[in-house]
Motif scaffolding. Sequence first.
Motif, PDB file in Angstrom:
ATOM      1  N   TRP A 142      -0.116   9.135  -5.655  1.00 17.49           N
ATOM      2  CA  TRP A 142      -0.080  10.521  -5.167  1.00 17.49           C
ATOM      3  C   TRP A 142       0.998  11.342  -5.857  1.00 17.49           C
ATOM      4  CZ3 TRP A 142      -3.013  13.294  -1.574  1.00 17.49           C
ATOM      5  CH2 TRP A 142      -4.028  12.577  -0.947  1.00 17.49           C
ATOM      6  N   TYR A 164     -11.650  12.038  -5.455  1.00 24.51           N
ATOM      7  CA  TYR A 164     -10.496  11.169  -5.216  1.00 24.51           C
ATOM      8  C   TYR A 164     -10.166  10.515  -6.551  1.00 24.51           C
ATOM      9  CZ  TYR A 164     -11.303  12.026  -0.308  1.00 24.51           C
ATOM     10  OH  TYR A 164     -11.444  12.646   0.909  1.00 24.51           O
ATOM     11  N   GLU A 218     -12.641   2.961   2.760  1.00 24.35           N
ATOM     12  CA  GLU A 218     -11.673   3.708   3.570  1.00 24.35           C
ATOM     13  C   GLU A 218     -10.259   3.552   3.017  1.00 24.35           C
ATOM     14  OE1 GLU A 218     -10.075   3.985   8.204  1.00 24.35           O
ATOM     15  OE2 GLU A 218     -11.518   2.446   7.614  1.00 24.35           O
ATOM     16  N   ARG A 219      -9.900   2.325   2.676  1.00 26.75           N
ATOM     17  CA  ARG A 219      -8.566   2.069   2.119  1.00 26.75           C
ATOM     18  C   ARG A 219      -8.437   2.673   0.722  1.00 26.75           C
ATOM     19  NH1 ARG A 219      -6.525  -3.715  -0.159  1.00 26.75           N
ATOM     20  NH2 ARG A 219      -4.375  -3.146  -0.679  1.00 26.75           N
ATOM     21  N   LYS A 223       0.639   4.078  -2.941  1.00 26.01           N
ATOM     22  CA  LYS A 223       0.374   5.470  -2.581  1.00 26.01           C
ATOM     23  C   LYS A 223       1.412   6.398  -3.191  1.00 26.01           C
ATOM     24  CE  LYS A 223      -1.393   7.975   1.359  1.00 26.01           C
ATOM     25  NZ  LYS A 223      -1.738   7.876   2.788  1.00 26.01           N
ATOM     26  N   ASP A 240       0.824  -1.211   0.000  1.00 30.14           N
ATOM     27  CA  ASP A 240       0.000   0.000   0.000  1.00 30.14           C
ATOM     28  C   ASP A 240       0.861   1.264   0.000  1.00 30.14           C
ATOM     29  OD1 ASP A 240      -2.352  -1.375  -0.139  1.00 30.14           O
ATOM     30  OD2 ASP A 240      -3.168  -0.643   1.766  1.00 30.14           O
ATOM     31  N   SER A 241       1.996   1.232   0.681  1.00 24.29           N
ATOM     32  CA  SER A 241       2.890   2.391   0.685  1.00 24.29           C
ATOM     33  C   SER A 241       3.460   2.654  -0.713  1.00 24.29           C
ATOM     34  CB  SER A 241       4.038   2.175   1.674  1.00 24.29           C
ATOM     35  OG  SER A 241       3.544   2.041   2.990  1.00 24.29           O
ATOM     36  N   PRO A 297      -1.794  13.690   1.861  1.00 21.47           N
ATOM     37  CA  PRO A 297      -3.022  12.921   2.101  1.00 21.47           C
ATOM     38  C   PRO A 297      -3.878  13.601   3.165  1.00 21.47           C
ATOM     39  CG  PRO A 297      -1.110  11.480   2.029  1.00 21.47           C
ATOM     40  CD  PRO A 297      -0.581  12.889   2.023  1.00 21.47           C
ATOM     41  N   THR A 298      -5.182  13.551   2.992  1.00 17.40           N
ATOM     42  CA  THR A 298      -6.062  14.220   3.936  1.00 17.40           C
ATOM     43  C   THR A 298      -7.359  13.445   4.071  1.00 17.40           C
ATOM     44  OG1 THR A 298      -7.261  16.255   4.421  1.00 17.40           O
ATOM     45  CG2 THR A 298      -7.029  15.679   2.103  1.00 17.40           C
ATOM     46  N   THR A 299      -8.010  13.606   5.194  1.00 16.29           N
ATOM     47  CA  THR A 299      -9.326  13.013   5.403  1.00 16.29           C
ATOM     48  C   THR A 299     -10.381  14.095   5.596  1.00 16.29           C
ATOM     49  OG1 THR A 299      -8.872  12.850   7.781  1.00 16.29           O
ATOM     50  CG2 THR A 299      -8.385  10.912   6.427  1.00 16.29           C
ATOM     51  N   HIS A 337      -7.911   6.288   0.800  1.00 14.79           N
ATOM     52  CA  HIS A 337      -6.599   6.567   1.386  1.00 14.79           C
ATOM     53  C   HIS A 337      -5.503   6.454   0.329  1.00 14.79           C
ATOM     54  CE1 HIS A 337      -3.327   6.647   4.303  1.00 14.79           C
ATOM     55  NE2 HIS A 337      -2.882   5.497   3.823  1.00 14.79           N
ATOM     56  N   LEU A 338      -5.683   5.527  -0.608  1.00 20.17           N
ATOM     57  CA  LEU A 338      -4.671   5.302  -1.645  1.00 20.17           C
ATOM     58  C   LEU A 338      -4.831   6.257  -2.826  1.00 20.17           C
ATOM     59  CD1 LEU A 338      -4.622   1.384  -1.681  1.00 20.17           C
ATOM     60  CD2 LEU A 338      -2.931   2.916  -0.677  1.00 20.17           C
TER      61      LEU A 338
END
Length: 433
Positions: free
Chosen positions: A275, A378, A351-352, A271, A267-268, A369-371, A355-356
């Motif tokens: 991003w 997105y 959610e995941r 991202k 996932d890192s 990254p922000t919520t 996030h990605l």
Amino acid sequence: MKSKTQPALFQNFSIKTIRFLFFALVLASCKSTFTTNALDPSLFDYLERGNEQFNGLLVVNPINQDTLIGHNHRKYFIPASNVKIFTFYAGIKLQKARIPTLKYHLSDSTLFVQPTGDPTFLNPNFGDSTAFNFLKNYSKIALITNNYVGDKFMPGWAWEDYPYYFSPEITAFPIHRNVVQVYKNDSLLVSPSFFESKFSISDSLPIRKQHSNYFFVPNNLKDTLQIPFLTDSELMAKLLQDILDNEVVVSKKALSRNQVLHGMPTDSIYKQMLWESDNFTAEQLMLVNSSMLSDTLSFTKTRDFILENHLQGLKQQPRWVDGSGLSRYNLFTPESFVTVLNMLREDIREERLFHLFPAWNAEGTVQKPTTEENYFIYAKSGSMGNIYNLSGYLKTQQGKVLIFSLMSNNSRRKSSAIRTEMYRLLQTIHLSY
């Protein structure tokens, strides 16, 4: 009693495959028209700029398969970095929670190492030291690098981009993301230090000779430069030996058996690719994906496997020639992106997924990254000269999540102007549904 078995037509298909075929069938039945729920017609002036640029848009509600807006969505566009959505999808289908950083076998005190194409080794964008700490324990390493099948650059890449950070070479065992990082203080600070003797001060361009590892930096250098270096097996072995301070040789011996060392969370890596629109990570990730299929590292192997086994139902099969989107040979439709984005939504919890995927606004990809709730787009952007595209997910004011692909080609206008109009259109959809 009647049999509860599936009809013969569907007996060989999984539920997920049936859903995919149904979604593709729904899209295929959609006419190329606006179904706008009384949206302001002036917003669609942007889409119909026939004399200025070529635009396509598809907006779908994935819950009821309703097509809200369709315009040129079955036409082919040059996607630029929107290709990374397909690369991401391939990773989701083939990778596990942690990346296979290398394969190895210990024989007579020599550690035979077969790379997987992992982009993270001593990559300053990741800071992962798993492979480094592992290799440091062995005094003799035999590096097998002949398992990569492909060129250093992908078809359609611009040849004059070779000295720029976004176009490093593709290799089986990348080190330091295959770039030299240099900064000028009282003296030149070079990383990896192996290349220190190859630098000179010069205000002339280019910043690297095309066919050799001789580099040039301006006398008034104020920012850090990242310059791709020319790779080959012997150089990579020397570079690894210099970094580890252990003996490293090149080997052509195939591993008869191996173990796998797993590195950082995938996932890192996704991202970073999505991003930062990291071209290097995208290309190498396609090789890592192929390492899950066999010992051969090949973009083509990954692409063909994904298209034949997971995306065979696409109504417009793409011309997919690289993992990053740097090539102008790539051709994809908005409908294909919406289909794959829908499949990702089914495979990954929301959610995941959000996030990605990058948050996006009229300025482009949000830098961090922000919520925060004020972000409702997105999506992955894709831009190069005369091109700006955006594909992803749109949260509406009523709490729905729509899937969209908005593509613009053949424009001589500034990307900032196109982004502003895209944002206005998507904001209106956000408020209307």
